[in-house]
Scaffold this motif. Structure first.
Motif, PDB file in Angstrom:
ATOM      1  N   GLN A 180       0.824  -1.209   0.000  1.00 50.49           N
ATOM      2  CA  GLN A 180       0.000   0.000   0.000  1.00 50.49           C
ATOM      3  C   GLN A 180       0.858   1.259   0.000  1.00 50.49           C
ATOM      4  O   GLN A 180       0.504   2.260  -0.620  1.00 50.49           O
ATOM      5  CB  GLN A 180      -0.940  -0.016   1.205  1.00 50.49           C
ATOM      6  N   ALA A 181       1.999   1.181   0.684  1.00 49.93           N
ATOM      7  CA  ALA A 181       2.915   2.321   0.708  1.00 49.93           C
ATOM      8  C   ALA A 181       3.509   2.591  -0.668  1.00 49.93           C
ATOM      9  O   ALA A 181       3.876   3.732  -0.987  1.00 49.93           O
ATOM     10  CB  ALA A 181       4.030   2.075   1.719  1.00 49.93           C
ATOM     11  N   MET A 182       3.582   1.544  -1.497  1.00 50.11           N
ATOM     12  CA  MET A 182       4.089   1.698  -2.863  1.00 50.11           C
ATOM     13  C   MET A 182       3.024   2.225  -3.818  1.00 50.11           C
ATOM     14  O   MET A 182       3.293   2.423  -4.990  1.00 50.11           O
ATOM     15  CB  MET A 182       4.598   0.356  -3.376  1.00 50.11           C
ATOM     16  N   GLY A 183       1.802   2.425  -3.309  1.00 50.89           N
ATOM     17  CA  GLY A 183       0.739   2.991  -4.131  1.00 50.89           C
ATOM     18  C   GLY A 183      -0.230   1.990  -4.717  1.00 50.89           C
ATOM     19  O   GLY A 183      -1.083   2.348  -5.540  1.00 50.89           O
ATOM     20  N   MET A 184      -0.135   0.724  -4.323  1.00 55.20           N
ATOM     21  CA  MET A 184      -1.054  -0.284  -4.833  1.00 55.20           C
ATOM     22  C   MET A 184      -2.421  -0.110  -4.180  1.00 55.20           C
ATOM     23  O   MET A 184      -2.528   0.180  -2.991  1.00 55.20           O
ATOM     24  CB  MET A 184      -0.519  -1.688  -4.566  1.00 55.20           C
ATOM     25  N   SER A 185      -3.481  -0.295  -4.973  1.00 56.77           N
ATOM     26  CA  SER A 185      -4.835  -0.210  -4.438  1.00 56.77           C
ATOM     27  C   SER A 185      -5.156  -1.459  -3.618  1.00 56.77           C
ATOM     28  O   SER A 185      -4.421  -2.449  -3.658  1.00 56.77           O
ATOM     29  CB  SER A 185      -5.850  -0.075  -5.574  1.00 56.77           C
ATOM     30  N   ARG A 186      -6.272  -1.406  -2.896  1.00 54.03           N
ATOM     31  CA  ARG A 186      -6.646  -2.558  -2.065  1.00 54.03           C
ATOM     32  C   ARG A 186      -6.897  -3.787  -2.928  1.00 54.03           C
ATOM     33  O   ARG A 186      -6.531  -4.909  -2.540  1.00 54.03           O
ATOM     34  CB  ARG A 186      -7.919  -2.222  -1.260  1.00 54.03           C
ATOM     35  N   ILE A 187      -7.507  -3.611  -4.085  1.00 51.70           N
ATOM     36  CA  ILE A 187      -7.765  -4.729  -4.993  1.00 51.70           C
ATOM     37  C   ILE A 187      -6.453  -5.305  -5.516  1.00 51.70           C
ATOM     38  O   ILE A 187      -6.290  -6.532  -5.620  1.00 51.70           O
ATOM     39  CB  ILE A 187      -8.661  -4.291  -6.171  1.00 51.70           C
ATOM     40  N   GLN A 188      -5.506  -4.441  -5.857  1.00 50.50           N
ATOM     41  CA  GLN A 188      -4.209  -4.901  -6.356  1.00 50.50           C
ATOM     42  C   GLN A 188      -3.446  -5.680  -5.282  1.00 50.50           C
ATOM     43  O   GLN A 188      -2.819  -6.688  -5.578  1.00 50.50           O
ATOM     44  CB  GLN A 188      -3.378  -3.716  -6.837  1.00 50.50           C
ATOM     45  N   VAL A 189      -3.507  -5.195  -4.063  1.00 50.58           N
ATOM     46  CA  VAL A 189      -2.849  -5.896  -2.955  1.00 50.58           C
ATOM     47  C   VAL A 189      -3.450  -7.291  -2.791  1.00 50.58           C
ATOM     48  O   VAL A 189      -2.733  -8.280  -2.624  1.00 50.58           O
ATOM     49  CB  VAL A 189      -2.988  -5.098  -1.642  1.00 50.58           C
ATOM     50  N   LEU A 190      -4.772  -7.349  -2.858  1.00 49.43           N
ATOM     51  CA  LEU A 190      -5.455  -8.628  -2.719  1.00 49.43           C
ATOM     52  C   LEU A 190      -5.068  -9.573  -3.846  1.00 49.43           C
ATOM     53  O   LEU A 190      -4.783 -10.756  -3.609  1.00 49.43           O
ATOM     54  CB  LEU A 190      -6.973  -8.400  -2.715  1.00 49.43           C
ATOM     55  N   ARG A 191      -5.038  -9.060  -5.060  1.00 47.25           N
ATOM     56  CA  ARG A 191      -4.782  -9.904  -6.232  1.00 47.25           C
ATOM     57  C   ARG A 191      -3.330 -10.369  -6.336  1.00 47.25           C
ATOM     58  O   ARG A 191      -3.068 -11.548  -6.622  1.00 47.25           O
ATOM     59  CB  ARG A 191      -5.172  -9.137  -7.499  1.00 47.25           C
ATOM     60  N   GLU A 197      -1.837 -10.963  -1.596  1.00 42.92           N
ATOM     61  CA  GLU A 197      -2.507 -11.842  -0.628  1.00 42.92           C
ATOM     62  C   GLU A 197      -2.962 -13.180  -1.214  1.00 42.92           C
ATOM     63  O   GLU A 197      -2.702 -14.238  -0.633  1.00 42.92           O
ATOM     64  CB  GLU A 197      -3.700 -11.104  -0.010  1.00 42.92           C
ATOM     65  N   ILE A 198      -3.661 -13.133  -2.345  1.00 36.05           N
ATOM     66  CA  ILE A 198      -4.221 -14.378  -2.890  1.00 36.05           C
ATOM     67  C   ILE A 198      -3.138 -15.400  -3.253  1.00 36.05           C
ATOM     68  O   ILE A 198      -3.280 -16.587  -2.910  1.00 36.05           O
ATOM     69  CB  ILE A 198      -5.129 -14.084  -4.105  1.00 36.05           C
ATOM     70  N   PRO A 199      -2.044 -15.022  -3.938  1.00 39.54           N
ATOM     71  CA  PRO A 199      -1.017 -16.036  -4.259  1.00 39.54           C
ATOM     72  C   PRO A 199      -0.455 -16.724  -3.013  1.00 39.54           C
ATOM     73  O   PRO A 199      -0.240 -17.945  -3.015  1.00 39.54           O
ATOM     74  CB  PRO A 199       0.059 -15.218  -4.989  1.00 39.54           C
ATOM     75  N   GLN A 200      -0.209 -15.948  -1.950  1.00 36.04           N
ATOM     76  CA  GLN A 200       0.321 -16.555  -0.722  1.00 36.04           C
ATOM     77  C   GLN A 200      -0.743 -17.379  -0.013  1.00 36.04           C
ATOM     78  O   GLN A 200      -0.467 -18.465   0.512  1.00 36.04           O
ATOM     79  CB  GLN A 200       0.832 -15.454   0.215  1.00 36.04           C
ATOM     80  N   MET A 201      -1.966 -16.851   0.009  1.00 32.92           N
ATOM     81  CA  MET A 201      -3.061 -17.564   0.666  1.00 32.92           C
ATOM     82  C   MET A 201      -3.275 -18.941   0.061  1.00 32.92           C
ATOM     83  O   MET A 201      -3.484 -19.934   0.786  1.00 32.92           O
ATOM     84  CB  MET A 201      -4.337 -16.728   0.557  1.00 32.92           C
ATOM     85  N   LEU A 202      -3.208 -19.041  -1.260  1.00 28.33           N
ATOM     86  CA  LEU A 202      -3.429 -20.327  -1.930  1.00 28.33           C
ATOM     87  C   LEU A 202      -2.373 -21.346  -1.524  1.00 28.33           C
ATOM     88  O   LEU A 202      -2.675 -22.531  -1.366  1.00 28.33           O
ATOM     89  CB  LEU A 202      -3.446 -20.133  -3.445  1.00 28.33           C
ATOM     90  N   ARG A 203      -1.131 -20.895  -1.352  1.00 26.95           N
ATOM     91  CA  ARG A 203      -0.080 -21.811  -0.913  1.00 26.95           C
ATOM     92  C   ARG A 203      -0.337 -22.284   0.519  1.00 26.95           C
ATOM     93  O   ARG A 203      -0.175 -23.459   0.832  1.00 26.95           O
ATOM     94  CB  ARG A 203       1.284 -21.125  -1.006  1.00 26.95           C
ATOM     95  N   PHE A 204      -0.739 -21.359   1.381  1.00 25.58           N
ATOM     96  CA  PHE A 204      -0.986 -21.721   2.779  1.00 25.58           C
ATOM     97  C   PHE A 204      -2.187 -22.651   2.926  1.00 25.58           C
ATOM     98  O   PHE A 204      -2.264 -23.434   3.880  1.00 25.58           O
ATOM     99  CB  PHE A 204      -1.226 -20.454   3.618  1.00 25.58           C
TER     100      PHE A 204
END
Length: 219
Positions: free
Chosen positions: A118-129, A132-139
């Motif tokens: 978020q500090a780099m300027g990514m939107s909430r949707i971009q952060v999620l996509r 978060e989602i790539p790491q979540m799928l592995r976990f």
């Protein structure tokens, strides 16, 4: 009739069993991923509805829901085909469980990475996509494997709506040969083989997408 003959007859239903398992698993995966992602966005009204869905569908027996969809909906003019009825019952139940699996996996993502993105300027949707989602799928792979196994175990319910899967073939064979022990022994063998093949496929996918640092740590 020998065990080999029984096995060959039962194999006629293997394709239907695999199709039902894959369709319901994919339905659950899509529903679980979509709902857990929406819940992650912390929209209060949406999160409340998702909580109701997971609460209800995790508590309703699969067979009751299947009968409600396949035999109940025609009463209001909707007649789903058997495979769709399975997806709307077993698939949605699996989706409710996977939603909870994914929600727990989302909580395993390091919050510092989200703040940095978020500090780099990514939107909430971009952060999620992208974060978060790539790491979540592995976990969540262990939880997904457990749920896909449950879907396979519930797939015999498909015979109640006319899908000629393994259990349906077994019932016909038992009625014709009166060799119930032999028939259902082979049924167990076939389900175990299908389970191991599906598990091997998931493990190959897991190995392909495993984080390099996690591989080194395992060694």
């Amino acid at each position: 009739m020998s065990l080999l003959d029984i096995l060959l007859e039962l194999c006629k239903g293997v394709v239907y069993t695999v199709i039902v398992t894959l369709v319901c698993s994919m339905t659950g995966l899509v529903v679980g991923l979509l709902l857990s992602s929406l819940h992650r966005l912390s929209i209060r009204s949406v999160s409340f509805l998702i909580d109701i869905y997971t609460y209800v569908f995790r508590g309703v027996p699969v067979l009751v829901l299947l009968f409600l969809v396949y035999f109940g909906l025609p009463g209001i003019g909707i007649k789903p085909p058997p495979l769709m009825a399975m997806a709307l019952s077993l698939g949605l139940v699996a989706g409710a469980y996977l939603t909870e699996v994914f929600r727990g996996a989302f909580n395993s993502v390091d919050p510092a990475e989200i703040v940095a993105a978020q500090a780099m300027g990514m939107s909430r949707i971009q952060v999620l996509r992208y974060i978060e989602i790539p790491q979540m799928l592995r976990f969540s792979i262990p939880g997904m494997i457990n749920e896909f196994t449950s879907v396979l175990k519930y797939s015999p319910f498909a015979y109640t709506v006319g899908i000629p899967e393994i259990t349906k073939e077994a019932m016909t064979l038992t009625a014709n040969t009166l060799k119930g022990i032999d028939v259902y022994l082979m049924v167990g063998v076939l389900y175990f083989v299908i389970y191991r093949i599906l598990l091997l496929g998931v493990q190959l996918i897991q190995k392909h997408y495993e984080i390099p640092s996690m591989k080194e740590a395992a060694v």
